[in-house]
Design a protein around this motif. Structure first.
Motif, PDB file in Angstrom:
ATOM      1  N   TYR A 116       0.803  -1.078  -0.035  1.00 30.70           N
ATOM      2  CA  TYR A 116       0.142   0.106   0.088  1.00 30.70           C
ATOM      3  C   TYR A 116       0.810   1.225   0.021  1.00 30.70           C
ATOM      4  O   TYR A 116       0.698   2.216  -0.798  1.00 30.70           O
ATOM      5  N   PHE A 117       1.782   1.300   0.847  1.00 30.19           N
ATOM      6  CA  PHE A 117       2.860   2.380   0.678  1.00 30.19           C
ATOM      7  C   PHE A 117       3.553   2.461  -0.672  1.00 30.19           C
ATOM      8  O   PHE A 117       3.702   3.743  -1.392  1.00 30.19           O
ATOM      9  N   ALA A 118       3.992   1.559  -1.254  1.00 35.75           N
ATOM     10  CA  ALA A 118       4.449   1.577  -2.402  1.00 35.75           C
ATOM     11  C   ALA A 118       3.612   1.967  -3.612  1.00 35.75           C
ATOM     12  O   ALA A 118       3.825   2.578  -4.398  1.00 35.75           O
ATOM     13  N   ALA A 119       2.416   1.699  -3.434  1.00 41.65           N
ATOM     14  CA  ALA A 119       1.516   2.054  -4.292  1.00 41.65           C
ATOM     15  C   ALA A 119       0.973   3.568  -4.158  1.00 41.65           C
ATOM     16  O   ALA A 119       0.931   4.272  -5.434  1.00 41.65           O
ATOM     17  N   ILE A 120       0.879   3.981  -3.120  1.00 41.32           N
ATOM     18  CA  ILE A 120       0.815   5.599  -2.726  1.00 41.32           C
ATOM     19  C   ILE A 120       1.904   6.259  -3.371  1.00 41.32           C
ATOM     20  O   ILE A 120       1.724   7.413  -4.147  1.00 41.32           O
ATOM     21  N   ASP A 121       3.176   5.880  -3.039  1.00 35.60           N
ATOM     22  CA  ASP A 121       4.365   6.512  -3.265  1.00 35.60           C
ATOM     23  C   ASP A 121       4.483   6.674  -4.799  1.00 35.60           C
ATOM     24  O   ASP A 121       4.773   7.507  -5.396  1.00 35.60           O
ATOM     25  N   ASN A 122       4.144   5.506  -5.666  1.00 34.54           N
ATOM     26  CA  ASN A 122       4.081   5.081  -7.025  1.00 34.54           C
ATOM     27  C   ASN A 122       3.011   6.043  -7.703  1.00 34.54           C
ATOM     28  O   ASN A 122       3.416   6.954  -8.728  1.00 34.54           O
ATOM     29  N   TYR A 123       1.806   6.325  -7.038  1.00 31.96           N
ATOM     30  CA  TYR A 123       0.909   7.176  -7.561  1.00 31.96           C
ATOM     31  C   TYR A 123       1.374   8.700  -7.813  1.00 31.96           C
ATOM     32  O   TYR A 123       1.297   9.520  -8.555  1.00 31.96           O
ATOM     33  N   GLU A 124       1.955   9.012  -6.482  1.00 32.62           N
ATOM     34  CA  GLU A 124       2.486  10.243  -6.352  1.00 32.62           C
ATOM     35  C   GLU A 124       3.561  10.697  -7.155  1.00 32.62           C
ATOM     36  O   GLU A 124       3.804  11.868  -7.753  1.00 32.62           O
ATOM     37  N   THR A 172      -6.861   3.986  -8.484  1.00 30.04           N
ATOM     38  CA  THR A 172      -5.467   3.650  -9.126  1.00 30.04           C
ATOM     39  C   THR A 172      -4.484   3.321  -8.150  1.00 30.04           C
ATOM     40  O   THR A 172      -3.943   2.158  -8.382  1.00 30.04           O
ATOM     41  N   ILE A 173      -4.559   3.782  -6.774  1.00 33.14           N
ATOM     42  CA  ILE A 173      -3.773   3.094  -5.988  1.00 33.14           C
ATOM     43  C   ILE A 173      -4.115   1.647  -5.368  1.00 33.14           C
ATOM     44  O   ILE A 173      -2.894   0.775  -5.232  1.00 33.14           O
ATOM     45  N   MET A 174      -5.308   1.538  -5.145  1.00 36.81           N
ATOM     46  CA  MET A 174      -5.560  -0.019  -4.941  1.00 36.81           C
ATOM     47  C   MET A 174      -5.285  -0.915  -6.019  1.00 36.81           C
ATOM     48  O   MET A 174      -4.826  -2.150  -5.804  1.00 36.81           O
ATOM     49  N   ASN A 175      -5.418  -0.601  -7.049  1.00 41.99           N
ATOM     50  CA  ASN A 175      -5.005  -1.354  -8.412  1.00 41.99           C
ATOM     51  C   ASN A 175      -3.500  -1.639  -8.426  1.00 41.99           C
ATOM     52  O   ASN A 175      -3.131  -2.865  -8.455  1.00 41.99           O
ATOM     53  N   THR A 176      -2.701  -0.651  -8.336  1.00 38.75           N
ATOM     54  CA  THR A 176      -1.342  -0.642  -8.139  1.00 38.75           C
ATOM     55  C   THR A 176      -0.714  -1.516  -6.906  1.00 38.75           C
ATOM     56  O   THR A 176       0.165  -2.585  -7.315  1.00 38.75           O
ATOM     57  N   TRP A 195     -16.292  -4.791 -28.623  1.00 43.58           N
ATOM     58  CA  TRP A 195     -15.859  -5.501 -27.419  1.00 43.58           C
ATOM     59  C   TRP A 195     -14.310  -4.869 -27.046  1.00 43.58           C
ATOM     60  O   TRP A 195     -13.494  -4.677 -27.840  1.00 43.58           O
ATOM     61  N   ARG A 196     -14.176  -4.449 -25.924  1.00 38.09           N
ATOM     62  CA  ARG A 196     -13.010  -3.525 -25.282  1.00 38.09           C
ATOM     63  C   ARG A 196     -12.755  -3.924 -24.051  1.00 38.09           C
ATOM     64  O   ARG A 196     -13.570  -4.496 -23.320  1.00 38.09           O
ATOM     65  N   ILE A 197     -11.427  -3.749 -23.937  1.00 39.06           N
ATOM     66  CA  ILE A 197     -10.816  -3.705 -22.548  1.00 39.06           C
ATOM     67  C   ILE A 197     -10.000  -2.529 -22.009  1.00 39.06           C
ATOM     68  O   ILE A 197      -9.335  -1.881 -22.793  1.00 39.06           O
ATOM     69  N   GLY A 198     -10.139  -2.217 -20.700  1.00 37.39           N
ATOM     70  CA  GLY A 198      -9.539  -1.054 -20.285  1.00 37.39           C
ATOM     71  C   GLY A 198      -8.521  -1.642 -19.229  1.00 37.39           C
ATOM     72  O   GLY A 198      -9.012  -2.261 -18.109  1.00 37.39           O
ATOM     73  N   ILE A 199      -7.350  -1.277 -19.182  1.00 37.40           N
ATOM     74  CA  ILE A 199      -6.214  -1.833 -18.069  1.00 37.40           C
ATOM     75  C   ILE A 199      -5.688  -0.540 -17.502  1.00 37.40           C
ATOM     76  O   ILE A 199      -5.037   0.243 -18.138  1.00 37.40           O
ATOM     77  N   ARG A 200      -5.668  -0.476 -16.394  1.00 33.43           N
ATOM     78  CA  ARG A 200      -5.071   0.819 -15.523  1.00 33.43           C
ATOM     79  C   ARG A 200      -3.838   0.230 -15.048  1.00 33.43           C
ATOM     80  O   ARG A 200      -3.498  -0.874 -14.258  1.00 33.43           O
ATOM     81  N   ASP A 201      -2.672   0.600 -15.387  1.00 32.30           N
ATOM     82  CA  ASP A 201      -1.117   0.398 -15.056  1.00 32.30           C
ATOM     83  C   ASP A 201      -0.791   1.047 -13.940  1.00 32.30           C
ATOM     84  O   ASP A 201      -1.315   1.694 -13.179  1.00 32.30           O
TER      85      ASP A 201
END
Length: 322
Positions: free
Chosen positions: A51-59, A154-158, A233-239
């Motif tokens: 979770y810390f890694a994802a928050i840091d990556n987002y910011e 985004t943070i939760m996905n990461t 038919w489509r797909i969306g991916i959040r990286d």
């Protein structure tokens, strides 16, 4: 060719190789340093490191890319950290507490320094723990801190990606269609489109035969699946870099693909088709191809940008792996 020229070429090649090696080592080192800090904060707070890694990556990925890269990129508003009325920005934790500031001492020196990585991560942990330690508590804490649904998502996905792969150094990429088949593409971003009203083309069209595998270009989470009037038919991916990857006009999905699934580069998502430009089931209004789009989020808004340069790079990477 003289011996002196040959010697100069050899020396230049050695220096270039050495510089590349040093850069790679430095890049690995900063990931190791980050992971050590995330793991230490987890040990102190019992909040999982990802979770810390994802928050840091987002910011990090909403900041200006021209800024020097920091080990930890999480930041707090000055008043939130020091407290209202602490105009002198005194960093002693006891003083900050007196002013109802949120800054905390994470390394045991009695100071809550917003430039100290351990203090920053510990402060974020304490903000989260005001709501509780569970996944739902963390989501509520993130919403109250950022006040934005897409940011929380985004943070939760990461975090889910980091948890799955137990790593934060995830830089591999792949091309969106199998390079073992015939395909062609050119830069079509920004071209005029008429269906559904005058608009620009927000992506690159990759032409290939029906059934050619469509694959993930990146590490991420499948955020959207289903039919769209324009995209079929489509797909969306959040990286993990705050980028949304949009795949459209597919003939169908792979049997193993589902909403919320973590994917990695090369995972098969479905196949090339010609669906869209009408209600569900519409197909064949144009030659089979994959529409591939990329959308960047800066923490306030999301916008389309040209994927063509990235596709050229990822195509080379995919060929080098063969």
């Amino acid at each position: 060719m003289t011996n002196r020229i040959i010697f100069s070429i050899v020396i230049a090649a050695f220096l270039l190789l050495h510089a590349s090696s040093v850069y790679a080592e430095d890049e690995d080192s900063i990931y190791d340093e980050r992971m050590a800090l995330f793991k230490k904060t987890e040990a102190l707070t019992q909040i999982p490191w990802y979770y810390f890694a994802a928050i840091d990556n987002y910011e990090r990925n909403i900041k200006n890319s021209d800024e020097p890269e920091q080990v930890i990129s999480i930041g707090f508003p000055t008043e939130l950290w020091f407290g209202p009325g602490n105009s002198s920005q005194i960093i002693e934790e006891a003083i900050i507490d007196t002013f109802d500031g949120k800054g905390k001492d994470g390394n045991g020196d009695g100071k809550a320094d917003p430039t100290n990585e351990e203090d920053v991560l510990y402060t974020m942990a304490m903000l989260i723990l005001e709501y509780g330690p569970t996944k739902d508590d963390i989501k509520i804490a993130l919403w109250n801190h950022y006040q934005r649904d897409l940011t929380v998502q985004t943070i939760m996905n990461t975090a889910k990606v980091f948890e799955t792969f137990q790593d934060i150094n995830l830089t591999d990429r792949d091309f969106p269609v199998s390079i073992n088949h015939n395909y062609s593409y050119r830069n079509t971003w920004g071209d005029r489109r008429g269906f559904g009203g005058l608009r620009i083309h927000e992506g690159t069209d990759i032409f290939a035969n029906y059934g050619v595998p469509v694959q993930s270009t990146t590490y991420g989470v499948i955020e959207m699946m289903g039919w769209n009037l324009y995209g079929g038919w489509r797909i969306g991916i959040r990286d993990i870099f705050n980028i949304y990857h949009y795949y459209a006009h597919m003939s169908g999905y792979d049997d193993n693909i589902k909403l919320g699934q973590v994917v990695k580069p090369g995972d098969v998502l479905g196949s090339v088709g010609s669906t869209g430009y009408g209600p569900p089931g519409t197909s064949g209004k144009f030659p089979p191809h994959l529409h591939y789009g990329m959308y960047k989020d800066n923490g306030y808004s999301e916008w389309s940008f040209d994927p063509y340069p990235y596709l050229r790079k990822w195509e080379r990477m995919a060929r080098d792996k063969r």
